[in-house]
Scaffold this motif. Structure first.
Motif, PDB file in Angstrom:
ATOM      1  N   PHE A  87       0.791  -1.232   0.000  1.00 12.11           N
ATOM      2  CA  PHE A  87       0.000   0.000   0.000  1.00 12.11           C
ATOM      3  C   PHE A  87       0.824   1.285   0.000  1.00 12.11           C
ATOM      4  O   PHE A  87       0.264   2.377   0.059  1.00 12.11           O
ATOM      5  CB  PHE A  87      -0.930   0.010   1.221  1.00 12.11           C
ATOM      6  CG  PHE A  87      -1.844  -1.172   1.279  1.00 12.11           C
ATOM      7  CD1 PHE A  87      -2.888  -1.321   0.376  1.00 12.11           C
ATOM      8  CD2 PHE A  87      -1.650  -2.159   2.228  1.00 12.11           C
ATOM      9  CE1 PHE A  87      -3.730  -2.420   0.436  1.00 12.11           C
ATOM     10  CE2 PHE A  87      -2.479  -3.261   2.298  1.00 12.11           C
ATOM     11  CZ  PHE A  87      -3.531  -3.393   1.388  1.00 12.11           C
ATOM     12  N   GLY A  88       2.148   1.164  -0.033  1.00 10.91           N
ATOM     13  CA  GLY A  88       2.961   2.370  -0.127  1.00 10.91           C
ATOM     14  C   GLY A  88       3.799   2.626   1.102  1.00 10.91           C
ATOM     15  O   GLY A  88       3.561   2.067   2.181  1.00 10.91           O
ATOM     16  N   ALA A  89       4.789   3.482   0.910  1.00  9.52           N
ATOM     17  CA  ALA A  89       5.794   3.730   1.947  1.00  9.52           C
ATOM     18  C   ALA A  89       5.204   4.310   3.228  1.00  9.52           C
ATOM     19  O   ALA A  89       5.765   4.132   4.313  1.00  9.52           O
ATOM     20  CB  ALA A  89       6.875   4.656   1.412  1.00  9.52           C
ATOM     21  N   ALA A  90       4.058   5.013   3.108  1.00 10.02           N
ATOM     22  CA  ALA A  90       3.457   5.614   4.299  1.00 10.02           C
ATOM     23  C   ALA A  90       3.110   4.562   5.348  1.00 10.02           C
ATOM     24  O   ALA A  90       3.124   4.833   6.552  1.00 10.02           O
ATOM     25  CB  ALA A  90       2.217   6.408   3.920  1.00 10.02           C
ATOM     26  N   PHE A  91       2.818   3.357   4.874  1.00 14.48           N
ATOM     27  CA  PHE A  91       2.429   2.288   5.802  1.00 14.48           C
ATOM     28  C   PHE A  91       3.622   1.659   6.516  1.00 14.48           C
ATOM     29  O   PHE A  91       3.439   0.781   7.361  1.00 14.48           O
ATOM     30  CB  PHE A  91       1.641   1.212   5.043  1.00 14.48           C
ATOM     31  CG  PHE A  91       0.232   1.624   4.738  1.00 14.48           C
ATOM     32  CD1 PHE A  91      -0.794   1.299   5.601  1.00 14.48           C
ATOM     33  CD2 PHE A  91      -0.058   2.352   3.597  1.00 14.48           C
ATOM     34  CE1 PHE A  91      -2.100   1.686   5.333  1.00 14.48           C
ATOM     35  CE2 PHE A  91      -1.346   2.739   3.310  1.00 14.48           C
ATOM     36  CZ  PHE A  91      -2.379   2.406   4.181  1.00 14.48           C
ATOM     37  N   LEU A  92       4.836   2.107   6.195  1.00 19.67           N
ATOM     38  CA  LEU A  92       6.006   1.651   6.943  1.00 19.67           C
ATOM     39  C   LEU A  92       5.911   2.043   8.411  1.00 19.67           C
ATOM     40  O   LEU A  92       6.519   1.405   9.278  1.00 19.67           O
ATOM     41  CB  LEU A  92       7.271   2.237   6.319  1.00 19.67           C
ATOM     42  CG  LEU A  92       8.616   1.813   6.928  1.00 19.67           C
ATOM     43  CD1 LEU A  92       8.808   0.300   6.820  1.00 19.67           C
ATOM     44  CD2 LEU A  92       9.765   2.555   6.256  1.00 19.67           C
ATOM     45  N   ALA A  93       5.125   3.067   8.682  1.00 20.92           N
ATOM     46  CA  ALA A  93       4.965   3.518  10.061  1.00 20.92           C
ATOM     47  C   ALA A  93       4.335   2.452  10.952  1.00 20.92           C
ATOM     48  O   ALA A  93       4.567   2.424  12.163  1.00 20.92           O
ATOM     49  CB  ALA A  93       4.105   4.785  10.092  1.00 20.92           C
ATOM     50  N   VAL A  94       3.541   1.551  10.347  1.00 16.36           N
ATOM     51  CA  VAL A  94       2.848   0.542  11.155  1.00 16.36           C
ATOM     52  C   VAL A  94       3.838  -0.477  11.744  1.00 16.36           C
ATOM     53  O   VAL A  94       3.874  -0.671  12.964  1.00 16.36           O
ATOM     54  CB  VAL A  94       1.743  -0.143  10.342  1.00 16.36           C
ATOM     55  CG1 VAL A  94       1.049  -1.209  11.193  1.00 16.36           C
ATOM     56  CG2 VAL A  94       0.735   0.880   9.845  1.00 16.36           C
TER      57      VAL A  94
END
Length: 337
Positions: free
Chosen positions: A259-266
């Motif tokens: 789903f994209g790099a933003a979801f690396l935060a999870v």
């Protein structure tokens, strides 16, 4: 000073190398009134010869039956007013027995005294042992005081209390200590004391350690289901939640790919929670062994937390589908001589 006879009972299976260190330490105890019993659980090495060389009375189980049955056999043949169980891979400090006797005789409400280990292994031949020793020592230091479980590697219990509570459940090979602690804590106090110490020879093989951790975690699930407050369950503190966070870290690693790099935060947030839950222990390890070893320690601890999480899920699944598994701790059997 009152010096009741103490029966030191050492259950053993194929641990000839450490057994000599264990028995040597017991022969060096400052307490003067001991009988030394080794219960050999059908070893295939030279454990019996080692035990006899230290002058121990050797009993043999009729078949390989596990540590619970071995301890029961030793207790059934002991003459002492106090039973002091010592695992064959533990070398007790010279004052361990004397301190245990003093603590037990000071208060009749105390039904058992458990001991802790030094943060270095008995035989220093593996980084894995160094990890496990530091981890176990820290967790036990954190639990020192009155406890609701039982640690059998160093355990002193009055013979009258053992007779009242009954023997260890011989059906249990991995969780007999927790089962006994649950029974004992209903009638007596159990204390984990820093005055009773030893040095432990932990597992040096990763496969063996993973199997033990997985099996013991899964087999505890019926106990946690019955008594959620029992040590180790989700309601008993942050340790179990650290394992949950470790599993979430792995499970959510696919999110940024999908789903994209933003979801690396999870996964990063889950990892941060996993590390934060054990931060005091990591500080302890850094003080003891330095920053380089800390990196190895953190990686190994993350792996074992994953094992714990997967084992817990397996245990819950078994609990849901198996009535026999749910009743694992229902009726401890009575051992006979």
């Amino acid at each position: 000073m009152n010096t009741p006879l103490v029966s030191v009972i050492v259950p053993n299976y194929n641990y000839a190398t450490a057994l000599g260190l264990c028995l040597g330490a017991l022969r060096a105890q400052s307490y003067p009134n001991l009988e030394l019993i080794v219960v050999d659980d059908c070893s295939t090495d030279d454990s019996v010869a080692v035990a006899e060389s230290y002058g121990a009375r050797v009993l043999r189980t009729p078949s390989n039956s596990g540590p619970a049955a071995a301890r029961n056999l030793g207790a059934a043949n002991a003459h002492g007013e106090i039973l002091f169980f010592v695992d064959s891979d533990v070398a007790a400090k010279p004052d361990a027995v004397a301190n245990a006797v003093e603590l037990l005789t000071a208060d009749p409400q105390i039904g058992a005294i458990c001991g802790n280990y030094d943060p270095v292994p008995l035989v220093r031949d593996s980084l894995l042992e160094e990890y496990r020793c530091l981890q176990q020592s820290y967790w036990l230091i954190a639990d020192e005081g009155r406890i609701m479980t039982l640690y059998t590697a160093l355990l002193a219990i009055p013979a009258r209390v053992f007779a009242e509570i009954g023997p260890f459940n011989p059906r249990l090979r991995e969780t007999e200590n927790a089962d006994y602690g649950m029974r004992l804590a209903q009638r007596y106090q159990i204390w984990l004391s820093p005055k009773v110490r030893g040095v432990h020879d932990h597992d040096a093989d990763l496969g063996v350690l993973v199997r033990k951790v997985f099996t013991r975690t899964a087999l505890h699930i019926p106990m946690y289901a019955r008594k959620p407050e029992f040590p180790g369950g989700l309601s008993s503190g942050p340790r179990a939640w650290v394992s949950v966070a470790a599993l979430l870290t792995v499970l959510t690693c696919a999110l940024p790919v999908l789903f994209g790099a933003a979801f690396l935060a999870v996964p990063l947030a889950a990892l941060a929670a996993c590390l934060a839950g054990d931060l005091p222990m990591y500080r302890f390890v850094r003080r003891e062994r330095g920053l380089l070893f800390l990196g190895y320690f953190v990686a190994m601890h993350f792996l074992l937390n994953l094992v714990i999480a997967v084992a817990a899920i397996s245990g819950v699944a078994a609990w849901l589908v198996s009535g026999r598994f749910r009743g694992l701790y229902d009726r401890p059997e009575v051992a006979t001589r």
